[in-house]
Design an enzyme around this catalytic site. Structure first.
Site, PDB file in Angstrom:
ATOM      1  N   THR A  22       9.908  48.297  -9.092  1.00  0.00           N
ATOM      2  CA  THR A  22      10.143  47.401 -10.223  1.00  0.00           C
ATOM      3  C   THR A  22       9.168  47.667 -11.363  1.00  0.00           C
ATOM      4  O   THR A  22       9.510  47.530 -12.531  1.00  0.00           O
ATOM      5  CB  THR A  22      10.036  45.933  -9.762  1.00  0.00           C
ATOM      6  OG1 THR A  22      11.012  45.726  -8.752  1.00  0.00           O
ATOM      7  CG2 THR A  22      10.284  44.962 -10.893  1.00  0.00           C
ATOM      8  N   THR A  31       7.031  47.165  -4.524  1.00  0.00           N
ATOM      9  CA  THR A  31       6.169  46.302  -3.696  1.00  0.00           C
ATOM     10  C   THR A  31       6.652  46.178  -2.254  1.00  0.00           C
ATOM     11  O   THR A  31       5.860  45.925  -1.359  1.00  0.00           O
ATOM     12  CB  THR A  31       6.088  44.885  -4.303  1.00  0.00           C
ATOM     13  OG1 THR A  31       7.415  44.369  -4.428  1.00  0.00           O
ATOM     14  CG2 THR A  31       5.396  44.908  -5.643  1.00  0.00           C
ATOM     15  N   ASP A  32       7.968  46.377  -2.035  1.00  0.00           N
ATOM     16  CA  ASP A  32       8.519  46.058  -0.705  1.00  0.00           C
ATOM     17  C   ASP A  32       7.820  46.810   0.427  1.00  0.00           C
ATOM     18  O   ASP A  32       7.582  46.257   1.494  1.00  0.00           O
ATOM     19  CB  ASP A  32      10.023  46.369  -0.652  1.00  0.00           C
ATOM     20  CG  ASP A  32      10.826  45.465  -1.577  1.00  0.00           C
ATOM     21  OD1 ASP A  32      10.232  44.535  -2.155  1.00  0.00           O
ATOM     22  OD2 ASP A  32      12.040  45.697  -1.721  1.00  0.00           O
ATOM     23  N   LYS A  42       2.877  42.557   2.217  1.00  0.00           N
ATOM     24  CA  LYS A  42       3.710  41.744   1.328  1.00  0.00           C
ATOM     25  C   LYS A  42       4.170  40.533   2.130  1.00  0.00           C
ATOM     26  O   LYS A  42       4.765  40.689   3.195  1.00  0.00           O
ATOM     27  CB  LYS A  42       4.916  42.555   0.829  1.00  0.00           C
ATOM     28  CG  LYS A  42       5.744  41.784  -0.185  1.00  0.00           C
ATOM     29  CD  LYS A  42       6.814  42.629  -0.862  1.00  0.00           C
ATOM     30  CE  LYS A  42       7.540  41.780  -1.901  1.00  0.00           C
ATOM     31  NZ  LYS A  42       8.549  42.489  -2.648  1.00  0.00           N
TER      32      LYS A  42
HETATM   33  N1  ASP Z   1      12.763  46.629  -4.353  1.00  0.00           N
HETATM   34  C1  ASP Z   1      11.594  46.925  -5.147  1.00  0.00           C
HETATM   35  C2  ASP Z   1      10.812  48.007  -4.460  1.00  0.00           C
HETATM   36  O1  ASP Z   1      10.113  47.771  -3.525  1.00  0.00           O
HETATM   37  C3  ASP Z   1      10.780  45.713  -5.353  1.00  0.00           C
HETATM   38  C4  ASP Z   1       9.558  45.886  -6.195  1.00  0.00           C
HETATM   39  O2  ASP Z   1       9.245  46.913  -6.716  1.00  0.00           O
HETATM   40  O3  ASP Z   1       8.853  44.888  -6.332  1.00  0.00           O
HETATM   41  O4  ASP Z   1      10.915  49.133  -4.866  1.00  0.00           O
END
Ligand code: ASP
Length: 460
Positions: free
Chosen positions: A106, A182-183, A261
């Site tokens: 993201t 983040t995932d 996370k």
């Molecule tokens: N789905 C995204 C990822 O992990 C979520 C994010 O970046 O926060 O790539």
């Protein structure tokens, strides 16, 4: 006229025309399901022709079915331009040099009005165009290694990333930042912490929970914090840098092997587990919360161990798990399995024979705990003792995901089970600690009154 309605067809086009509503207009809509107000987005390629899509002030998109609409009114009009200019980074002799590797997620995303989805599309150069404050912190060079959401990161990407970081360090960079989804950031953080040892400089992973087109985006601030940590902090570890509390008051630096996370949407989603965070960070300063970390050095003596065996698995135990789950992994040639067991490290009796078959066949099985905080203790109950007699090895207080990554890394280096065990149980980056601090579990969780109180008292 047609392009005023950007791609809309059929009933949806008819509706927009009948109320004189243009794409990009700020529109209020009365429907049988309630009232909405937002920007009418262009129709995406994958949409049907019976919905219009509104972007609400919260940043979320809603699809409104044509047949539910009772009335529509244009309140204003503002065409959005989502192109961020690529800017060349200014260089200044007296600033530290930081390298930003882009992997996607993201933080590197923008809204794609073709599909209506968030897509990984910002190049790191565009990131700078969006956050010019970065130039006050360091000389930044950028390289886009991947452009994926983090569920698509895996061993191949970990290895390429570790090697690329190692090369930069050998060339004398002062700090590394990695933009990442983040995932699965905590998986990559632990992979890098195992693969890149003895780093003389900070290696800081950063992401964002909300994309940069949303008013509540955490992308810019996280990026500024991470860049500052890479440029200035004396913590030469693999870290994750994200929001501390839910507000934008400060960020936290978490040790790469003790972070996870923990919330699907809060910006303060990353928490240190089994320990306290390494430091707090804001635009002005970095405040260490611990002192037992590797300090920044002036040499370039990094050691990269870019190995990973893909035939390892992580199983989350659930009541009534059947033995065939384990058998299937063994039959498919898996070399190692990490189990996240209940309580102190337990699974049910029907699984025992499968565990015994597996360990007898030379498959390494390690036990971790679903509680995430605390240690595996397999001497307390019969269950634990039985499981150990069947060859399961307790993995102390390693987080399940970290144990999975470490097992892949260990088998990447050797097939000798004793060697693997030695690697698994020798701490590299705080993945196993002697004790968990009393103030970690409740106090240092960010955004709760206890934490705010504590930090105010201890760190003036
Ligand atoms: N789905 C995204 C990822 O992990 C979520 C994010 O970046 O926060 O790539």
């Amino acid at each position: 006229m047609a392009d005023l309605f950007k791609g809309y067809k059929g009933q949806a086009l008819g509706l927009l025309k009948s109320y004189n509503i243009r794409v990009w207009s700020d529109t209020s809509v009365k429907t049988t399901r309630g009232d909405f107000r937002g920007i009418v987005l262009p129709r995406s390629e994958n949409d049907d022709d019976r919905h219009i899509v509104l972007k609400l002030a919260t940043g979320y998109n809603v699809g409104i079915a044509v047949e539910t609409v009772l009335d529509m009114k244009e309140e204003g009009y503002k065409e959005a331009h989502y192109k961020i200019p690529e800017k060349e980074f200014p260089f200044s002799e007296d600033k530290p040099n930081v390298k930003l590797f882009g992997t996607g997620g993201t933080i590197a995303s923008r809204l794609d009005y073709r599909t209506g989805a968030v897509i990984p599309a910002f190049s790191p150069g565009e990131l700078y165009g969006a956050v010019p404050e970065l130039a006050d912190i360091c000389n930044l060079t950028t390289e886009k290694l991947f452009a994926v959401f983090s569920e698509n990161m895996g061993p191949k990407q970990y290895i390429k990333l570790a090697i690329s970081i190692g090369k930069e360090i050998e060339k004398g960079i002062n700090g590394i930042v990695i933009g990442h989804g983040t995932d699965t950031m905590h998986h990559t953080a632990s992979a890098l912490a195992f693969m890149i040892q003895n780093s003389p400089v900070p290696i800081v992973m950063v992401g964002s929970q909300r994309s940069s087109d949303r008013p509540s985006s955490d992308a810019a601030l996280n990026l500024m914090h991470a860049t500052k940590a890479a440029a200035e902090s004396d913590i030469a570890e693999v870290m994750v840098c994200m929001f501390g509390p839910t507000s934008d008051e400060y960020g936290l630096l978490h040790s790469g092997c003790r972070v996870r996370k923990m919330h699907s949407s809060y910006r303060s989603t990353f928490r240190t587990l089994g320990d306290i965070p390494l430091a707090m960070i804001d635009r002005e300063k970095i405040t260490p919360l611990r002192d037992n970390y590797n300090k920044r050095r002036n040499d370039k003596n990094v050691k990269v161990l870019p190995y990973f065996e893909e035939k390892v698995a992580l199983i989350y135990y659930y009541p009534n798990m059947m033995p065939d789950i384990i058998d299937a992994l063994v039959d498919n040639g898996y070399k190692g399995i990490v189990i996240a067991g209940t309580g102190l490290g337990h699974v049910n009796k029907p699984v025992y024979p499968a565990i015994e078959r597996a360990t007898k066949a030379g498959v390494a099985i390690y036990m971790t705990v679903q509680t995430l905080w605390g240690y595996v203790h397999m001497f307390v109950y019969d269950t634990g003792r039985d499981l150990m007699s069947k060859g399961i090895i307790p993995a102390e207080n390693m987080l399940p995901e970290v144990a999975y990554i470490k097992l892949g890394w260990a088998f990447g280096q050797t097939n000798d089970l004793e060697e693997v065990k030695k690697i698994m149980l020798t701490p590299v980056c705080d993945e196993i600690t002697e004790r968990e601090p009393y103030n970690g579990y409740l106090v240092f969780q960010g955004g709760i009154p206890e934490m705010e109180e504590f930090l105010k008292r201890v760190h003036k």
